[in-house]
Design an enzyme around this catalytic site. Structure first.
Site, PDB file in Angstrom:
ATOM      1  CD1 TRP A 193      33.508   2.358 -10.722  1.00  0.00           C
ATOM      2  CD2 TRP A 193      31.731   3.185  -9.644  1.00  0.00           C
ATOM      3  NE1 TRP A 193      33.369   3.684 -11.088  1.00  0.00           N
ATOM      4  CE2 TRP A 193      32.292   4.211 -10.448  1.00  0.00           C
ATOM      5  CE3 TRP A 193      30.603   3.481  -8.869  1.00  0.00           C
ATOM      6  CZ2 TRP A 193      31.760   5.506 -10.494  1.00  0.00           C
ATOM      7  CZ3 TRP A 193      30.065   4.767  -8.910  1.00  0.00           C
ATOM      8  CH2 TRP A 193      30.641   5.767  -9.724  1.00  0.00           C
ATOM      9  CD  GLU A 233      31.981  -0.575 -13.114  1.00  0.00           C
ATOM     10  OE1 GLU A 233      31.422  -0.754 -12.016  1.00  0.00           O
ATOM     11  OE2 GLU A 233      31.368  -0.154 -14.116  1.00  0.00           O
ATOM     12  CE  LYS A 235      32.670   6.916 -14.645  1.00  0.00           C
ATOM     13  NZ  LYS A 235      31.379   6.999 -13.973  1.00  0.00           N
ATOM     14  CG  ASP A 266      30.444   0.295 -17.443  1.00  0.00           C
ATOM     15  OD1 ASP A 266      30.230   0.797 -18.560  1.00  0.00           O
ATOM     16  OD2 ASP A 266      29.630   0.380 -16.497  1.00  0.00           O
ATOM     17  CG  HIS A 269      33.364   2.691 -16.964  1.00  0.00           C
ATOM     18  ND1 HIS A 269      33.372   2.267 -15.669  1.00  0.00           N
ATOM     19  CD2 HIS A 269      32.195   3.338 -17.136  1.00  0.00           C
ATOM     20  CE1 HIS A 269      32.252   2.630 -15.082  1.00  0.00           C
ATOM     21  NE2 HIS A 269      31.512   3.281 -15.954  1.00  0.00           N
ATOM     22  CG  HIS A 293      28.747  -3.055 -15.053  1.00  0.00           C
ATOM     23  ND1 HIS A 293      28.909  -2.053 -14.137  1.00  0.00           N
ATOM     24  CD2 HIS A 293      28.194  -4.104 -14.379  1.00  0.00           C
ATOM     25  CE1 HIS A 293      28.496  -2.484 -12.955  1.00  0.00           C
ATOM     26  NE2 HIS A 293      28.068  -3.720 -13.077  1.00  0.00           N
ATOM     27  CG  ASP A 301      30.070   6.010 -18.241  1.00  0.00           C
ATOM     28  OD1 ASP A 301      29.546   5.001 -18.728  1.00  0.00           O
ATOM     29  OD2 ASP A 301      30.227   6.170 -17.019  1.00  0.00           O
ATOM     30  CG  ASP A 303      25.664   4.632 -17.527  1.00  0.00           C
ATOM     31  OD1 ASP A 303      26.059   3.468 -17.652  1.00  0.00           O
ATOM     32  OD2 ASP A 303      26.279   5.483 -16.852  1.00  0.00           O
ATOM     33  CG  ASP A 333      26.014   0.068 -14.839  1.00  0.00           C
ATOM     34  OD1 ASP A 333      24.994   0.626 -14.394  1.00  0.00           O
ATOM     35  OD2 ASP A 333      27.169   0.470 -14.594  1.00  0.00           O
TER      36      ASP A 333
HETATM   37  C1  RNT Z   1      29.559   3.980 -12.726  1.00  0.00           C
HETATM   38  C2  RNT Z   1      29.729   2.500 -12.810  1.00  0.00           C
HETATM   39  C3  RNT Z   1      28.980   1.704 -11.786  1.00  0.00           C
HETATM   40  C4  RNT Z   1      27.573   2.194 -11.538  1.00  0.00           C
HETATM   41  C5  RNT Z   1      26.700   1.250 -10.755  1.00  0.00           C
HETATM   42  C6  RNT Z   1      25.473   1.917 -10.259  1.00  0.00           C
HETATM   43  O1  RNT Z   1      30.115   4.644 -13.774  1.00  0.00           O
HETATM   44  O2  RNT Z   1      29.415   2.062 -14.091  1.00  0.00           O
HETATM   45  O3  RNT Z   1      28.997   0.379 -12.143  1.00  0.00           O
HETATM   46  O4  RNT Z   1      26.915   2.494 -12.725  1.00  0.00           O
HETATM   47  O5  RNT Z   1      27.424   0.652  -9.773  1.00  0.00           O
HETATM   48 ZN    ZN Z   2      29.295  -0.004 -14.435  1.00  0.00          ZN
END
Ligand code: RNT
Ligand code: ZN
Length: 424
Positions: A193, A233, A235, A266, A269, A293, A301, A303, A333
């Site tokens: 990523w 990955e 986004k 993810d 994303h 993820h 996003d 998290d 994640d």
């Molecule tokens: C960031 C991505 C990525 C990170 C990690 C730390 O938006 O989701 O995967 O969160 O690699």
């Molecule tokens: Zn991620």
């Protein structure tokens, strides 16, 4: 992998739940067995707000932790202590997911940069994983929080010095991952990523993507196919890179398909109304494996810590009812710095397992047959009917067989008082 038998006996509630599920043709014993074989890769970066050990003291690259809960792990000793405690409270088969910025450089600190990291800098992770009975270790190159990120770009940089530095980092990570995989006897999933993108409308959208493509090809050249499972990955946007992300969904899906590697989805994303649950079966129609993820995007996003919400249950169903237990590789994640970090870790892992169990305890064959027969009324009814079956009693039995229970909060509180509170 159901490890130890608790001294507490099976409850009558479990026996009743077992009988209730049997009426739907569901075998709770088989469900527990199936759940115990699904591994979840747990991210090390929840423990220290994604800072790592290799020199950075802040997080950059379109990702952010919010909150300043006291007691962040500040060094390897503290992070390993926290991980050991948290992992002991997590059920099921576990892997640990490590970022390259968590290198234990020792005497090489200040001398060796990310483009020259070696397996020896990560060997302590493998040792810790073995000591704690983990099923594997996964790995990620770190393309953020570093002075060689120029204008927010790494692998797509027009500056050849920058681009080649990060290609060398990627190649070094692929070698490290192969060693990790071999040492653990389980292939290492490597997630690629990059935060590369632009805050405002770019003058060139293709150039950066062509450079990213070239860089990825260089990184993947000759990688160890036996011990490394690479994924890319995508986004949609990041903070500070709102207008354009080089590694978009379309870019990576085409990249992965043409290179024979995996996509990593993810859950945070995509556009806010898009869901990863629906993407999983689309990917399974074309790919042998897909990596996840699992995160919780609250309006963006963000998290947040994973909880048992509708989308997590839906996503789990797509794994279970498509019998994709070995095809969908689950990693978590998220990073919340506003609450006790161990509580965040344990809650997220348990939520993932709970949602998977809920998904396993459903009569898919019957529901699929109803759908194919066009009986949408009964499909609708069944979706609601199964929601309140006593899955919590099966969950408690699953925990009991591993010597665990739902009342784990006091353990974390005690650890906070005895260990974390001393980190001034
Ligand atoms: C960031 C991505 C990525 C990170 C990690 C730390 O938006 O989701 O995967 O969160 O690699
Ligand atoms: Zn991620």
């Amino acid at each position: 992998m159901v490890v130890k038998l608790s001294s507490k006996p099976t409850t009558s509630r479990y026996e009743e739940a077992k009988a209730e599920y049997a009426k739907f043709g569901i075998d709770t014993e088989a469900a527990i067995e199936r759940l115990s074989k699904i591994s979840v890769s747990v991210h090390c970066w929840q423990g220290d707000d994604v800072i790592g050990f290799d020199g950075s003291d802040s997080l950059s690259g379109g990702i952010q932790t919010t909150g300043n809960y006291p007691g962040r792990a500040r060094n390897p000793e503290e992070l390993f202590a926290d991980l050991t405690k948290a992992f002991a409270l997590m059920p099921g088969k576990k892997r640990v997911n490590v970022h390259a910025c968590y290198a234990l450089l020792g005497e090489d600190k200040g001398k060796v940069d990310r483009d020259a990291y070696e397996y020896k800098h990560f060997e302590p992770w493998v040792r810790w994983a073995k000591e704690n009975g983990l099923a594997g270790v996964d790995f990620n190159p770190t393309w953020f929080s570093h002075p060689m990120m120029k204008d927010g770009l790494s692998l797509s940089s027009p500056d050849e010095e920058v681009r080649s530095f990060w290609v060398r980092h990627g190649k070094a990570c692929m070698k490290i991952a192969a060693e990790i995989g071999k040492a653990m006897g389980s292939p290492c999933c490597v997630n690629l990523w990059v935060p590369d993108g632009y805050k405002d409308i770019p003058a060139d959208r293709l150039g950066p993507r062509l450079r990213l493509k070239k860089s990825l090809d260089e990184i993947l050249e000759g990688y160890d196919k036996e011990w490394v499972i690479p994924a890319v990955e995508s986004k949609v946007f990041g903070i500070g890179v709102e207008s354009y992300t080089v590694g978009s969904n379309e870019f990576y899906q085409n990249y992965a398909a043409t290179r024979g590697i995996c996509c990593l989805l993810d859950t945070g994303h995509y556009h806010p109304t898009e869901v990863v649950s629906d993407k999983i079966p689309s990917m399974l129609a074309f790919y042998d494996k897909v990596q996840l993820h699992v995160s919780r995007p609250v309006r963006w996003d963000s998290d947040h810590v994973v909880v048992v919400d509708d989308e997590l249950k839906e996503l789990s169903k797509e794994i279970i009812r498509n019998e994709a237990d070995d095809k969908v590789i689950i990693a978590l994640d998220y990073f919340d710095a506003s609450i006790n970090r161990l509580c965040a870790w344990v809650t997220g892992v348990r939520s993932m397992h709970k949602a998977l169990l809920c998904a396993i305890l459903q009569p898919y064959a019957e529901m699929k047959a109803l759908q194919e027969a066009g009986n949408f009324t009964k499909v609708f009814y069944m979706h609601e009917r199964v929601k309140f079956l006593p899955y919590a009693d099966v969950w408690n039995e699953y925990l009991r067989r591993q010597g665990l229970c739902e009342d784990w909060y006091d353990e974390v509180e005690k650890f906070e008082e005895e260990v974390i509170a001393n980190r001034i």
